[in-house]
Design a protein around this motif. Structure first.
Motif, short mmCIF file in Angstrom:
data_model
loop_
_atom_site.label_atom_id
_atom_site.label_comp_id
_atom_site.label_asym_id
_atom_site.label_seq_id
_atom_site.Cartn_x
_atom_site.Cartn_y
_atom_site.Cartn_z
N ASP A 211 -1.71 8.33 -4.61
CA ASP A 211 -3.15 8.63 -4.55
C ASP A 211 -3.51 8.94 -3.10
O ASP A 211 -4.06 8.09 -2.39
N HIS B 64 0.78 -1.24 0.00
CA HIS B 64 0.00 0.00 0.00
C HIS B 64 0.81 1.29 0.00
O HIS B 64 0.23 2.36 -0.24
N ASP C 280 -5.75 10.40 -1.50
CA ASP C 280 -7.12 10.29 -1.03
C ASP C 280 -7.62 8.85 -0.99
O ASP C 280 -8.80 8.61 -0.69
N ASN C 281 -6.75 7.90 -1.29
CA ASN C 281 -7.14 6.49 -1.29
C ASN C 281 -7.30 6.01 0.15
O ASN C 281 -6.32 5.79 0.86
N ARG C 282 -8.52 5.86 0.58
CA ARG C 282 -8.79 5.54 1.98
C ARG C 282 -8.30 4.14 2.36
O ARG C 282 -7.82 3.91 3.47
N GLU C 283 -8.40 3.20 1.43
CA GLU C 283 -7.92 1.85 1.72
C GLU C 283 -6.42 1.85 2.01
O GLU C 283 -5.96 1.23 2.98
N ALA C 284 -5.66 2.57 1.18
CA ALA C 284 -4.21 2.62 1.37
C ALA C 284 -3.86 3.37 2.65
O ALA C 284 -2.97 2.96 3.41
N ARG C 285 -4.56 4.48 2.90
CA ARG C 285 -4.28 5.26 4.11
C ARG C 285 -4.59 4.44 5.37
O ARG C 285 -3.83 4.46 6.34
N THR D 155 0.81 3.36 -3.29
CA THR D 155 -0.53 3.89 -3.55
C THR D 155 -0.83 5.09 -2.66
O THR D 155 -1.39 6.10 -3.12
N ALA D 156 -0.48 4.99 -1.39
CA ALA D 156 -0.72 6.11 -0.47
C ALA D 156 0.02 7.36 -0.91
O ALA D 156 -0.48 8.48 -0.74
#
Length: 387
Positions: free
Chosen positions: A232, A225, A234-239, A228-229
């Motif tokens: 992106d 992740h 704003d990617n909540r899954e990665a954050r 991706t964090a």
């Protein structure tokens, strides 16, 4: 093998909205007179105000100390301690990255015991402190679950490591939504700091069955992740995954210890003011390459869970692929070397012996699979400069 000693906060809340449970957390712990410890940026951006609104509605006053500095110093700790002593506080709420959390931890100890911060540097231990409720806003340091704090002595510019049960927060509210505004560089550096925590905990000479599984889980998640964090934000899954991995990495290293990377990192912050996560990232590939031959099975397992090696690869092959993968990761995340970051050549080489001595004094290198002498650390600093 001796039994492992595991230390954790009494309350650990993880997930979206966890920070909004501060009022309930205070009630559970029987606390009612908090001082909020944070930094100017979070105060100016309204993070502190939003956090405290439920307390205000409940009639609980919570003054704010908003002058925390990166890599907290004995001077910044003294300023916070002065405000604490002017009031009638029964706890501290730490909002921010590792610097705010470490500041609150240090103040909690001095408020209870007096003396100077140097009195509590290793090999001394910190037995107790005022209660600290930790609310991290970066996915990296893991300070919300550790029994450690690092404070720079303003007079000597030495980064002092302090350890003990008194530095474990009584509660940690781990809310990934607080990290959504983190910029790319901070996301990358704190994420790599988390990776170092998990990797070092797994290969540490103090590793144990409890921390092993947590460290490997964190490594797998970070590997999946982190890019991706960064790309992106704003990617909540990665954050969310990175925030959880940061806490897992903190639990792992707090109960198994960090190793040579962190030992060599501290002088870079003290002497050249390199942010902690970035200094670890600078050192990560070269120190790992120097160490892998002394624990190939351990490093190979890290490579496999990170997706850098296959099950059929030999341990040696997998360890080599780990080093290559770490070099690629730091390149992809544009981690600068010491020269690229702006450190001049003359002071770097003039301070090599001092840096090596400070690294060894931290105690962390002694937990490394390959235990270094001062000349080895000097050689590694030279290699990092040339990388």
């Amino acid at each position: 093998m001796a039994p492992a000693s595991i230390h954790l906060p009494r309350i650990l809340r993880i997930g979206a909205g966890a920070s909004a449970t501060l009022l309930d957390t205070l009630g559970e712990l029987g606390l009612a007179r908090p001082l909020l410890v944070t930094d100017p940026f979070l105060a100016e951006r309204g993070f502190a105000e939003r956090l405290l609104q439920p307390l205000m509605r409940a009639g609980i006053a919570c003054p704010v100390f908003a002058e925390c500095v990166p890599d907290p110093t004995t001077d910044s700790v003294a300023a916070c301690l002065s405000q604490l002593r002017r009031g009638d506080f029964d706890c501290l709420v730490a909002l921010g990255g590792g610097s705010s959390l470490d500041t609150a931890k240090a103040v909690s100890v001095l408020a209870l015991h007096g003396g100077a911060m140097r009195d509590f540097a290793v090999p001394a231990t910190v037995p107790s402190g005022l209660p600290v409720i930790a609310i991290p806003t970066t996915a990296g340091t893991g300070a919300e679950v550790t029994r450690a704090a690092v404070i720079t002595d303003t007079l000597t510019q030495e980064k002092m490591l302090c350890m003990g049960l008194g530095l474990v927060p009584v509660a940690a509210l781990v809310d990934f939504e607080l990290t959504l505004s983190m910029p790319h560089r901070l996301t990358a550096d704190t994420g790599l700091d988390s990776l170092c925590h998990a990797l070092e905990a797994y290969v540490s000479r103090k590793a144990n069955a409890f921390t092993d599984s947590i460290a490997l889980t964190a490594l797998a998640s970070i590997s999946r992740h982190l890019r991706t964090a960064c790309e992106d934000p704003d990617n909540r899954e990665a954050r969310e995954a990175m925030m959880l991995a940061a806490t897992q990495g903190g639990i792992a290293f707090a109960n198994a210890s960090v190793t040579l990377i962190h030992g060599m990192s501290r002088p870079l912050g003290a002497l050249f003011h390199v942010p902690h996560g970035l200094s670890n990232a600078m050192l990560l590939p070269e120190v790992t390459a120097w160490s892998v031959g002394h624990a190939p099975q351990r490093y190979a397992e890290c490579a496999r869970v990170m997706g850098l090696a296959q099950a059929h690869d030999s341990d040696t092959q997998a360890a080599d692929r780990l080093v290559a993968g770490l070099r690629q990761l730091t390149a992809d995340l544009e981690v600068p070397g010491p020269r690229q970051w702006g450190i001049a050549e003359e002071p770097w080489f003039a301070n090599l012996d001092t840096m090596a001595a400070q690294a060894l004094a931290s105690g962390s290198p002694g937990n490394n699979p390959r235990v270094p002498e001062a000349m080895d650390i000097v050689a590694l600093y030279r290699r990092v400069w040339a990388a």
